[in-house]
Design a protein around this motif. Sequence first.
Motif, mmCIF file in Angstrom:
data_model
loop_
_atom_site.group_PDB
_atom_site.id
_atom_site.type_symbol
_atom_site.label_atom_id
_atom_site.label_comp_id
_atom_site.label_asym_id
_atom_site.label_seq_id
_atom_site.Cartn_x
_atom_site.Cartn_y
_atom_site.Cartn_z
ATOM 1 N N THR A 149 0.866 -1.175 0.000
ATOM 2 C CA THR A 149 0.000 0.000 0.000
ATOM 3 C C THR A 149 0.901 1.223 0.000
ATOM 4 O O THR A 149 2.035 1.171 0.475
ATOM 5 C CB THR A 149 -0.945 0.037 1.212
ATOM 6 O OG1 THR A 149 -0.171 0.200 2.403
ATOM 7 C CG2 THR A 149 -1.773 -1.227 1.303
ATOM 8 N N ASN A 167 0.105 6.104 2.626
ATOM 9 C CA ASN A 167 -0.704 5.779 3.797
ATOM 10 C C ASN A 167 -0.741 6.944 4.777
ATOM 11 O O ASN A 167 0.308 7.453 5.179
ATOM 12 C CB ASN A 167 -0.121 4.562 4.527
ATOM 13 C CG ASN A 167 -0.107 3.332 3.670
ATOM 14 O OD1 ASN A 167 -1.136 2.721 3.459
ATOM 15 N ND2 ASN A 167 1.072 2.962 3.174
ATOM 16 N N CYS A 207 -3.565 1.295 -3.198
ATOM 17 C CA CYS A 207 -3.014 -0.032 -3.443
ATOM 18 C C CYS A 207 -3.123 -0.336 -4.931
ATOM 19 O O CYS A 207 -3.824 0.354 -5.673
ATOM 20 C CB CYS A 207 -3.737 -1.091 -2.622
ATOM 21 S SG CYS A 207 -5.458 -1.360 -3.105
#
Length: 165
Positions: free
Chosen positions: A114, A117, A137
């Motif tokens: 991912t 974040n 993602c």
Amino acid sequence: MKGLIKFYHPDETLEYHIRKCFCKVVFLNKKNTLVVEVESDDDLDHVEEDSYQNEYPQVSFSLEDFEIPVNTVQQLLGKSFQVPSFEEIETDSGEIEEVYYTNLNINDEEYLDTGDNELKFGKDENGNLKLIWIGYCEDFLTGNKEPLKFKISCSFTQDKLEIVE
């Protein structure tokens, strides 16, 4: 319900209900690190028959070993963190090592990184620690090059243990 996970695909928004989640601050290698796990249930009653979500009934996110400037979970309140997927860190022996902080597990089979974040901690309406995790993602649904935005909103509630004699 503990919260929701949403993936914002151009064709449809996938919505997962959270089955379990936990958050802890761990003292590791002389530093405080954050550990978060969020797992969806595999209930698809709310999903249309032709939804992409039917192919991906369960997802789980994890974050670990990310250094933070707090000592306890309570000190996370009001804090916000930008977490990279990974970092290159020099070891004590002078070697460069890649340390991965986050991943997304699809159907308990495929692991994806991912990116971008952002984690924000606050309180929910009952005074429990709440997490809003926004990031991107890989598009595991259609394989498009554009990453998928996701958003997790969950409250860390104390489950009651019942012991039957």
